[in-house]
Design a protein around this motif. Sequence first.
Motif, PDB file in Angstrom:
ATOM      1  N   UNK A  85     -69.796  -9.983 -10.374  1.00  0.00           N
ATOM      2  CA  UNK A  85     -70.568  -9.133 -11.298  1.00  0.00           C
ATOM      3  C   UNK A  85     -70.619  -7.664 -10.860  1.00  0.00           C
ATOM      4  N   UNK A  86     -70.722  -7.426  -9.546  1.00  0.00           N
ATOM      5  CA  UNK A  86     -70.761  -6.050  -9.053  1.00  0.00           C
ATOM      6  C   UNK A  86     -69.447  -5.323  -9.338  1.00  0.00           C
ATOM      7  N   UNK A  87     -68.333  -5.994  -9.058  1.00  0.00           N
ATOM      8  CA  UNK A  87     -67.024  -5.379  -9.230  1.00  0.00           C
ATOM      9  C   UNK A  87     -66.623  -5.273 -10.691  1.00  0.00           C
ATOM     10  N   UNK A  88     -67.402  -5.874 -11.577  1.00  0.00           N
ATOM     11  CA  UNK A  88     -67.150  -5.785 -13.006  1.00  0.00           C
ATOM     12  C   UNK A  88     -68.103  -4.822 -13.702  1.00  0.00           C
ATOM     13  N   UNK A  89     -69.046  -4.273 -12.950  1.00  0.00           N
ATOM     14  CA  UNK A  89     -70.093  -3.411 -13.520  1.00  0.00           C
ATOM     15  C   UNK A  89     -69.570  -1.976 -13.636  1.00  0.00           C
ATOM     16  N   UNK A 101     -59.464  -3.863 -10.704  1.00  0.00           N
ATOM     17  CA  UNK A 101     -59.435  -2.713  -9.803  1.00  0.00           C
ATOM     18  C   UNK A 101     -60.495  -2.817  -8.708  1.00  0.00           C
ATOM     19  N   UNK A 102     -61.658  -3.353  -9.064  1.00  0.00           N
ATOM     20  CA  UNK A 102     -62.698  -3.496  -8.052  1.00  0.00           C
ATOM     21  C   UNK A 102     -62.313  -4.469  -6.961  1.00  0.00           C
ATOM     22  N   UNK A 103     -61.744  -5.602  -7.350  1.00  0.00           N
ATOM     23  CA  UNK A 103     -61.312  -6.586  -6.362  1.00  0.00           C
ATOM     24  C   UNK A 103     -60.165  -6.048  -5.518  1.00  0.00           C
ATOM     25  N   UNK A 104     -59.268  -5.277  -6.137  1.00  0.00           N
ATOM     26  CA  UNK A 104     -58.155  -4.697  -5.393  1.00  0.00           C
ATOM     27  C   UNK A 104     -58.663  -3.719  -4.341  1.00  0.00           C
ATOM     28  N   UNK A 105     -59.617  -2.869  -4.718  1.00  0.00           N
ATOM     29  CA  UNK A 105     -60.168  -1.897  -3.769  1.00  0.00           C
ATOM     30  C   UNK A 105     -60.867  -2.595  -2.610  1.00  0.00           C
ATOM     31  N   UNK A 106     -61.674  -3.608  -2.915  1.00  0.00           N
ATOM     32  CA  UNK A 106     -62.386  -4.330  -1.858  1.00  0.00           C
ATOM     33  C   UNK A 106     -61.408  -5.055  -0.946  1.00  0.00           C
ATOM     34  N   UNK A 107     -60.393  -5.682  -1.544  1.00  0.00           N
ATOM     35  CA  UNK A 107     -59.453  -6.474  -0.744  1.00  0.00           C
ATOM     36  C   UNK A 107     -58.691  -5.609   0.250  1.00  0.00           C
ATOM     37  N   UNK A 108     -58.391  -4.370  -0.114  1.00  0.00           N
ATOM     38  CA  UNK A 108     -57.685  -3.483   0.798  1.00  0.00           C
ATOM     39  C   UNK A 108     -58.505  -3.245   2.070  1.00  0.00           C
ATOM     40  N   UNK A 109     -59.788  -2.950   1.907  1.00  0.00           N
ATOM     41  CA  UNK A 109     -60.637  -2.701   3.073  1.00  0.00           C
ATOM     42  C   UNK A 109     -60.821  -3.957   3.913  1.00  0.00           C
ATOM     43  N   UNK A 110     -60.928  -5.108   3.257  1.00  0.00           N
ATOM     44  CA  UNK A 110     -61.038  -6.369   3.992  1.00  0.00           C
ATOM     45  C   UNK A 110     -59.777  -6.597   4.834  1.00  0.00           C
ATOM     46  N   UNK A 111     -58.615  -6.278   4.249  1.00  0.00           N
ATOM     47  CA  UNK A 111     -57.366  -6.408   4.988  1.00  0.00           C
ATOM     48  C   UNK A 111     -57.318  -5.494   6.195  1.00  0.00           C
ATOM     49  N   UNK A 112     -57.833  -4.268   6.053  1.00  0.00           N
ATOM     50  CA  UNK A 112     -57.870  -3.333   7.187  1.00  0.00           C
ATOM     51  C   UNK A 112     -58.699  -3.918   8.329  1.00  0.00           C
ATOM     52  N   UNK A 113     -59.886  -4.404   7.998  1.00  0.00           N
ATOM     53  CA  UNK A 113     -60.772  -4.945   9.033  1.00  0.00           C
ATOM     54  C   UNK A 113     -60.138  -6.139   9.742  1.00  0.00           C
TER      55      UNK A 113
END
Length: 233
Positions: free
Chosen positions: A23-27, A197-209
Amino acid sequence: MQVDALVARIERAFDPAREFLVPLLSDPVVMGAWALIVAVSVAVLLWDVREHNTALPSLMKAVWTLTVIYSGPFGLAVYWYAGRTQIPEDSLVRRGFRSTAHCYSGCGAGEITGILLAQGVLGLAVGWVAAATFGFAYLFGFGLTVGPLMQEGVGLREAVVDAFYSETPSITVMEVTAIGTDLLLAADAHVGDLLFWGALALSLSVGYLAAFPVNAALVRAGVKEGMANPAEL
């Protein structure tokens, strides 16, 4: 069947996170605020580079710009801690952050390209989306290592071998984590959906960590050098 059962178990384990994040990434308000925060972070980075860090090589400037575009204030914080010429001293942690950012910049571009084509444009099945995205990310990340090595005078064969051993562990961990996160949250989303786009942005940072400890370990073992100490430039 065993693979399907394993995937189903993973999805069930992450159901609470999905129920919170989707819901957050769709808002529109949340995503609009994130876009504004990223824009401000990029502006701060470019101002600092222009005013205080012109000594950074073009490749390092490009790496940090992409890192901040992908991860906003998190990317800016990493740059401030490890990428400025004003850092008080270098350390394994700072070298690990820089090494991860170098890998991240190329892999992120490849991941975005791959997932846009495979999921957003072609609408492929989940397995093909994962394979195509990983392939593009690996190709871009690999090229970002081979190219600079050859510019330094290293032969093609040696550069390819060096890149294979030094980048494969980092790219694999980064992309398995990032692609898995993205598909877990937005496997059915379309390119016109905010969730895509929201999931893509979040997934990139998760991959970095996820890739940071791998890069730090490779730097410590002497397999990777990472980007140069900016304080010495």
